[in-house]
Design a protein around this motif. Sequence first.
Motif, PDB file in Angstrom:
ATOM      1  N   LEU A   1       0.904  -1.147  -0.009  1.00 27.73           N
ATOM      2  CA  LEU A   1       0.006  -0.188   0.036  1.00 27.73           C
ATOM      3  C   LEU A   1       0.743   1.176  -0.003  1.00 27.73           C
ATOM      4  N   ASP A   2       0.598   2.237  -1.051  1.00 25.92           N
ATOM      5  CA  ASP A   2       0.876   3.599  -1.111  1.00 25.92           C
ATOM      6  C   ASP A   2       0.069   4.234  -0.283  1.00 25.92           C
ATOM      7  N   VAL A   3       0.460   5.458   0.311  1.00 30.28           N
ATOM      8  CA  VAL A   3      -0.459   6.247   0.954  1.00 30.28           C
ATOM      9  C   VAL A   3      -0.885   7.441   0.059  1.00 30.28           C
ATOM     10  N   ASP A   4      -0.064   8.098  -0.348  1.00 33.32           N
ATOM     11  CA  ASP A   4      -0.312   9.264  -0.915  1.00 33.32           C
ATOM     12  C   ASP A   4      -0.478   9.060  -2.633  1.00 33.32           C
ATOM     13  N   GLY A   5      -1.909   9.329  -2.811  1.00 35.79           N
ATOM     14  CA  GLY A   5      -2.337   8.638  -4.073  1.00 35.79           C
ATOM     15  C   GLY A   5      -3.434   7.952  -3.919  1.00 35.79           C
ATOM     16  N   PRO A   6      -3.414   6.640  -3.434  1.00 39.07           N
ATOM     17  CA  PRO A   6      -4.383   5.572  -3.192  1.00 39.07           C
ATOM     18  C   PRO A   6      -5.002   5.869  -2.049  1.00 39.07           C
TER      19      PRO A   6
ATOM     20  N   VAL B   1      -0.421  -1.192  -4.908  1.00 39.52           N
ATOM     21  CA  VAL B   1      -1.314   0.116  -5.325  1.00 39.52           C
ATOM     22  C   VAL B   1      -0.534   1.419  -5.241  1.00 39.52           C
ATOM     23  N   ASP B   2      -0.519   2.112  -6.167  1.00 38.71           N
ATOM     24  CA  ASP B   2       0.629   3.545  -5.977  1.00 38.71           C
ATOM     25  C   ASP B   2       0.170   4.157  -7.337  1.00 38.71           C
ATOM     26  N   ASP B   3       0.510   5.524  -7.030  1.00 39.66           N
ATOM     27  CA  ASP B   3      -0.044   6.417  -8.219  1.00 39.66           C
ATOM     28  C   ASP B   3       1.136   6.772  -9.192  1.00 39.66           C
ATOM     29  N   MET B   4       2.506   6.038  -8.835  1.00 41.89           N
ATOM     30  CA  MET B   4       3.419   6.334  -9.637  1.00 41.89           C
ATOM     31  C   MET B   4       4.107   5.452 -10.434  1.00 41.89           C
TER      32      MET B   4
HETATM   33 MG    MG Z   1       2.067   8.033  -3.980  1.00 42.97          MG
END
Ligand code: MG
Length: 177
Positions: A9-14, A131-134
């Motif tokens: 788990l990513d925090v910033d984004g998901p 899961v990550d936004d990058m």
């Molecule tokens: Mg992120």
Amino acid sequence: MTARPLLLLDVDGPLNPYAARLPRPRGYTTTRLHPATWLARQTPGSRSHRRGLRVRLNPAHGAQLTALPYELAWATTWMHEANEMIAPVVGLPADLPVIEWPELFARDPDGLYWKTRPLLKWAAGRPFAWVDDMITARDTAYVAAHHDAPALLLRIHPRRGLRASDFATLTRWAASH
Ligand SMILES: [Mg+2]
């Protein structure tokens, strides 16, 4: 007993849709937090340093994530502060395993996302969803070539965060492996 895949788990984004158009999207709460990595990049004594980082979090996400057939772990620059600061707000256990990055935002010689190599090493051959936004296509290709177990790299848009369709994708993927 079959081992569950990891959900990294990513925090910033998901979890924190930092690029959301609304200051507080439906279902989300807004808090101000002082994570160490972010603080280190602010001018000491500045207004933002004092006020903290605005974080949008959805208190329903913890229950939705723990209901998935995965073992959860943090893959975020927040590292242990994810357990300390994020977990209580979203309703996750505060003792999830944490990937400790050797170097944050390290430049990769092949243009991979800086998390990709240490994350693969940490996964140590276990199946995982991430899961990550990058995440980019380059990372997906690299993982396919260098990780022997199944892996799902799911890019989450930072304007929207995790959505019902992402939870459905994660459920389907776990069932198919
Ligand atoms: Mg992120």
